[in-house]
Design a protein around this motif. Structure first.
Motif, PDB file in Angstrom:
ATOM      1  N   GLN A 165     -26.407 -50.522 -80.453  1.00  0.00           N
ATOM      2  CA  GLN A 165     -26.784 -48.848 -80.428  1.00  0.00           C
ATOM      3  C   GLN A 165     -28.349 -48.880 -80.450  1.00  0.00           C
ATOM      4  O   GLN A 165     -28.952 -47.987 -81.005  1.00  0.00           O
ATOM      5  CB  GLN A 165     -26.075 -48.231 -81.229  1.00  0.00           C
ATOM      6  CG  GLN A 165     -24.492 -48.100 -81.120  1.00  0.00           C
ATOM      7  CD  GLN A 165     -24.028 -48.021 -79.907  1.00  0.00           C
ATOM      8  OE1 GLN A 165     -24.230 -47.396 -79.220  1.00  0.00           O
ATOM      9  NE2 GLN A 165     -23.123 -48.945 -79.474  1.00  0.00           N
ATOM     10  N   PHE A 166     -29.057 -49.880 -80.056  1.00  0.00           N
ATOM     11  CA  PHE A 166     -30.609 -49.853 -80.218  1.00  0.00           C
ATOM     12  C   PHE A 166     -31.173 -49.706 -78.679  1.00  0.00           C
ATOM     13  O   PHE A 166     -30.608 -50.487 -77.925  1.00  0.00           O
ATOM     14  CB  PHE A 166     -31.167 -51.007 -80.740  1.00  0.00           C
ATOM     15  CG  PHE A 166     -30.733 -50.895 -82.302  1.00  0.00           C
ATOM     16  CD1 PHE A 166     -31.461 -50.069 -83.145  1.00  0.00           C
ATOM     17  CD2 PHE A 166     -29.943 -51.704 -83.160  1.00  0.00           C
ATOM     18  CE1 PHE A 166     -31.193 -50.081 -84.508  1.00  0.00           C
ATOM     19  CE2 PHE A 166     -29.468 -51.629 -84.339  1.00  0.00           C
ATOM     20  CZ  PHE A 166     -30.047 -50.882 -85.086  1.00  0.00           C
ATOM     21  N   VAL A 170     -36.955 -50.723 -79.292  1.00  0.00           N
ATOM     22  CA  VAL A 170     -36.520 -51.671 -80.408  1.00  0.00           C
ATOM     23  C   VAL A 170     -36.757 -53.235 -80.149  1.00  0.00           C
ATOM     24  O   VAL A 170     -37.116 -53.925 -80.907  1.00  0.00           O
ATOM     25  CB  VAL A 170     -35.198 -51.464 -81.042  1.00  0.00           C
ATOM     26  CG1 VAL A 170     -35.070 -52.272 -82.173  1.00  0.00           C
ATOM     27  CG2 VAL A 170     -35.064 -49.819 -81.362  1.00  0.00           C
ATOM     28  N   TYR A 171     -36.312 -53.469 -78.883  1.00  0.00           N
ATOM     29  CA  TYR A 171     -36.479 -54.933 -78.481  1.00  0.00           C
ATOM     30  C   TYR A 171     -38.051 -55.433 -78.556  1.00  0.00           C
ATOM     31  O   TYR A 171     -38.162 -56.506 -78.827  1.00  0.00           O
ATOM     32  CB  TYR A 171     -35.801 -54.867 -76.903  1.00  0.00           C
ATOM     33  CG  TYR A 171     -36.094 -56.255 -76.279  1.00  0.00           C
ATOM     34  CD1 TYR A 171     -35.843 -57.543 -76.711  1.00  0.00           C
ATOM     35  CD2 TYR A 171     -37.139 -56.166 -75.199  1.00  0.00           C
ATOM     36  CE1 TYR A 171     -35.981 -58.685 -76.111  1.00  0.00           C
ATOM     37  CE2 TYR A 171     -37.757 -57.379 -74.744  1.00  0.00           C
ATOM     38  CZ  TYR A 171     -36.998 -58.484 -75.073  1.00  0.00           C
ATOM     39  OH  TYR A 171     -37.365 -59.568 -74.268  1.00  0.00           O
ATOM     40  N   TYR A 172     -38.927 -54.440 -77.791  1.00  0.00           N
ATOM     41  CA  TYR A 172     -40.283 -54.849 -77.976  1.00  0.00           C
ATOM     42  C   TYR A 172     -40.783 -54.962 -79.148  1.00  0.00           C
ATOM     43  O   TYR A 172     -41.557 -55.800 -79.453  1.00  0.00           O
ATOM     44  CB  TYR A 172     -41.044 -53.760 -76.785  1.00  0.00           C
ATOM     45  CG  TYR A 172     -40.549 -53.898 -75.552  1.00  0.00           C
ATOM     46  CD1 TYR A 172     -40.783 -54.841 -74.743  1.00  0.00           C
ATOM     47  CD2 TYR A 172     -39.844 -52.770 -74.830  1.00  0.00           C
ATOM     48  CE1 TYR A 172     -40.512 -55.112 -73.344  1.00  0.00           C
ATOM     49  CE2 TYR A 172     -39.401 -52.866 -73.897  1.00  0.00           C
ATOM     50  CZ  TYR A 172     -39.735 -54.074 -72.871  1.00  0.00           C
ATOM     51  OH  TYR A 172     -39.516 -54.209 -71.514  1.00  0.00           O
ATOM     52  N   GLN A 173     -40.205 -53.876 -80.032  1.00  0.00           N
ATOM     53  CA  GLN A 173     -40.771 -53.837 -81.540  1.00  0.00           C
ATOM     54  C   GLN A 173     -40.371 -55.297 -82.208  1.00  0.00           C
ATOM     55  O   GLN A 173     -41.193 -55.799 -83.027  1.00  0.00           O
ATOM     56  CB  GLN A 173     -40.355 -52.817 -82.239  1.00  0.00           C
ATOM     57  CG  GLN A 173     -40.896 -51.433 -81.781  1.00  0.00           C
ATOM     58  CD  GLN A 173     -40.394 -50.333 -82.334  1.00  0.00           C
ATOM     59  OE1 GLN A 173     -39.392 -50.332 -82.950  1.00  0.00           O
ATOM     60  NE2 GLN A 173     -40.786 -48.910 -81.750  1.00  0.00           N
ATOM     61  N   ARG A 222     -32.719 -49.602 -88.307  1.00  0.00           N
ATOM     62  CA  ARG A 222     -34.009 -50.233 -87.546  1.00  0.00           C
ATOM     63  C   ARG A 222     -34.425 -51.216 -88.558  1.00  0.00           C
ATOM     64  O   ARG A 222     -35.229 -52.288 -88.295  1.00  0.00           O
ATOM     65  CB  ARG A 222     -35.013 -49.170 -87.295  1.00  0.00           C
ATOM     66  CG  ARG A 222     -36.226 -49.886 -86.440  1.00  0.00           C
ATOM     67  CD  ARG A 222     -37.075 -48.558 -85.851  1.00  0.00           C
ATOM     68  NE  ARG A 222     -36.213 -47.852 -84.735  1.00  0.00           N
ATOM     69  CZ  ARG A 222     -36.814 -47.426 -83.866  1.00  0.00           C
ATOM     70  NH1 ARG A 222     -38.107 -47.593 -83.328  1.00  0.00           N
ATOM     71  NH2 ARG A 222     -36.065 -46.743 -82.804  1.00  0.00           N
ATOM     72  N   TYR A 223     -34.855 -50.969 -89.945  1.00  0.00           N
ATOM     73  CA  TYR A 223     -35.386 -51.704 -90.696  1.00  0.00           C
ATOM     74  C   TYR A 223     -34.499 -53.130 -91.137  1.00  0.00           C
ATOM     75  O   TYR A 223     -35.162 -54.272 -91.376  1.00  0.00           O
ATOM     76  CB  TYR A 223     -35.500 -51.118 -92.349  1.00  0.00           C
ATOM     77  CG  TYR A 223     -34.205 -50.964 -92.983  1.00  0.00           C
ATOM     78  CD1 TYR A 223     -33.811 -52.159 -93.910  1.00  0.00           C
ATOM     79  CD2 TYR A 223     -33.594 -49.859 -92.757  1.00  0.00           C
ATOM     80  CE1 TYR A 223     -32.753 -52.048 -94.625  1.00  0.00           C
ATOM     81  CE2 TYR A 223     -32.463 -49.676 -93.774  1.00  0.00           C
ATOM     82  CZ  TYR A 223     -31.757 -50.778 -94.377  1.00  0.00           C
ATOM     83  OH  TYR A 223     -30.803 -50.954 -95.374  1.00  0.00           O
ATOM     84  N   GLN A 224     -33.191 -52.931 -90.773  1.00  0.00           N
ATOM     85  CA  GLN A 224     -32.468 -54.316 -90.894  1.00  0.00           C
ATOM     86  C   GLN A 224     -32.767 -54.992 -89.488  1.00  0.00           C
ATOM     87  O   GLN A 224     -32.918 -56.304 -89.699  1.00  0.00           O
ATOM     88  CB  GLN A 224     -30.899 -53.686 -90.861  1.00  0.00           C
ATOM     89  CG  GLN A 224     -30.460 -53.035 -92.035  1.00  0.00           C
ATOM     90  CD  GLN A 224     -29.131 -52.637 -92.011  1.00  0.00           C
ATOM     91  OE1 GLN A 224     -28.653 -52.221 -90.999  1.00  0.00           O
ATOM     92  NE2 GLN A 224     -28.397 -52.578 -93.150  1.00  0.00           N
ATOM     93  N   ILE A 225     -32.992 -54.570 -88.417  1.00  0.00           N
ATOM     94  CA  ILE A 225     -33.351 -55.203 -87.180  1.00  0.00           C
ATOM     95  C   ILE A 225     -34.871 -56.045 -87.490  1.00  0.00           C
ATOM     96  O   ILE A 225     -34.857 -57.040 -87.283  1.00  0.00           O
ATOM     97  CB  ILE A 225     -33.377 -54.232 -86.159  1.00  0.00           C
ATOM     98  CG1 ILE A 225     -32.134 -53.893 -85.399  1.00  0.00           C
ATOM     99  CG2 ILE A 225     -34.382 -54.910 -85.023  1.00  0.00           C
ATOM    100  CD1 ILE A 225     -31.356 -55.053 -84.793  1.00  0.00           C
ATOM    101  N   PHE A 226     -35.700 -55.176 -87.977  1.00  0.00           N
ATOM    102  CA  PHE A 226     -37.065 -55.804 -88.512  1.00  0.00           C
ATOM    103  C   PHE A 226     -36.997 -56.837 -89.437  1.00  0.00           C
ATOM    104  O   PHE A 226     -37.429 -57.930 -89.428  1.00  0.00           O
ATOM    105  CB  PHE A 226     -37.961 -54.721 -88.847  1.00  0.00           C
ATOM    106  CG  PHE A 226     -38.263 -53.667 -87.706  1.00  0.00           C
ATOM    107  CD1 PHE A 226     -38.295 -54.209 -86.499  1.00  0.00           C
ATOM    108  CD2 PHE A 226     -38.612 -52.689 -87.927  1.00  0.00           C
ATOM    109  CE1 PHE A 226     -38.456 -53.174 -85.663  1.00  0.00           C
ATOM    110  CE2 PHE A 226     -38.942 -51.593 -87.069  1.00  0.00           C
ATOM    111  CZ  PHE A 226     -39.225 -51.757 -85.734  1.00  0.00           C
ATOM    112  N   ALA A 227     -36.138 -56.873 -90.392  1.00  0.00           N
ATOM    113  CA  ALA A 227     -35.848 -57.685 -91.335  1.00  0.00           C
ATOM    114  C   ALA A 227     -35.218 -59.192 -90.734  1.00  0.00           C
ATOM    115  O   ALA A 227     -35.656 -60.305 -90.958  1.00  0.00           O
ATOM    116  CB  ALA A 227     -34.952 -57.288 -92.514  1.00  0.00           C
TER     117      ALA A 227
END
Length: 283
Positions: A165-166, A170-173, A222-227
């Motif tokens: 569900q992103f 978010v992919y580019y980030q 989102r922070y989990q994706i960045f982690a």
């Protein structure tokens, strides 16, 4: 020179068959042959405690130039079109190849000449001897397993994120975060290679990578994706440095090109199989 000619051939292609031939040659002469030669040259020119930092610097430079190339092409292709862009790439490679050839230094000069080089290579393993060691296959298969998973993830990353569900932003980030983390991984592994063995360094990277992949289906913020992006980026940076540096460190430099070539074939095949396996799983 062969890479430049193949690159120009892509711009002249007028059928899928021609394009397939030239793209295959570009891959063979470029990302396989040129990468193999440059890694071998770096491995033969550095040894001892300076070996890890030297290969880390090589990895960092390759990563930075890859980023720069994508940024430049992202601007050039919309302005010039893809054919003129490929022509420019081919011409640049053909022009630069003789210059790099002239300034390439014989690795033996770093050890005081041919006699010193011979002494340093007396304990080098042959390719057959290297292939009979568990260490070679553990490190080669670990690198291949990373290539298998990372190539599949790279191609289907946006689709995988959409299942969580992103959106595309978010992919580019995630791409930017993992790239920056990879540069940190390059630098950190160069220092760590002077403090611990390449085998342990690879074990740390692959363990972290496995934990990140295992946790990924549970991410919802989102922070989990960045982690996750930081973790896989650091792993990629470490694995790259280990793959570039471990063969000369473990098996000597006399037959480095042959030994490393076998390992590189394994990673290339794994990289090709990864996206196909991901496609089958998604279907």
């Amino acid at each position: 020179l062969l890479l430049g000619i193949s690159t120009g051939g892509i711009a002249m292609s007028h059928s899928y068959s021609d394009l397939g031939v030239w793209v295959t040659l570009t891959r063979g002469f470029g990302q396989s042959m040129l990468a193999g030669v440059s890694i071998t040259l770096g491995g033969r020119a550095s040894r001892g405690l300076r070996h890890g930092p030297a290969m880390a610097a090589y990895s960092l430079l390759v990563s930075l130039l890859f980023i720069a190339a994508f940024r430049i092409l992202g601007y050039v292709i919309p302005e010039w079109g893809w054919r003129d862009s490929w022509w420019a790439l081919g011409g640049m490679v053909i022009f630069m190849a003789p210059i790099f050839g002239v300034f390439t230094v014989d690795p033996r000069t770093f050890d005081g000449g041919q006699h010193a080089d011979s002494r340093n290579e007396q304990g080098s393993a042959t390719m057959a001897q290297a292939l009979r060691t568990p260490a070679f296959w553990i490190l080669a298969l670990a690198s291949s397993l990373y290539a298998f998973a990372s190539s599949g993830m790279s191609l289907f990353n946006q689709s995988i994120l959409s299942e969580r569900q992103f959106d595309a932003s978010v992919y580019y980030q995630l791409l930017a975060v993992s790239t920056f983390a990879g540069l940190i991984g390059n630098l950190a592994s160069g220092w760590l290679a002077t403090q611990m063995t390449y085998g342990r360094l690879m074990a740390v990277a692959m363990t972290l990578y496995a934990l990140a992949l295992t946790a990924f289906p549970c991410v919802s913020h989102r922070y989990q994706i960045f982690a996750f992006g930081i973790a896989i980026g650091i792993c990629g940076g470490i694995v790259t440095v280990v793959f570039f540096g471990v063969w000369s460190h473990s098996f000597g430099r006399r037959n480095l090109g042959k030994i490393q070539g076998v390992a590189q074939v394994a990673t290339v095949l794994a990289s090709a199989c990864g996206p196909m396996a991901f496609a089958e799983c998604m279907e």
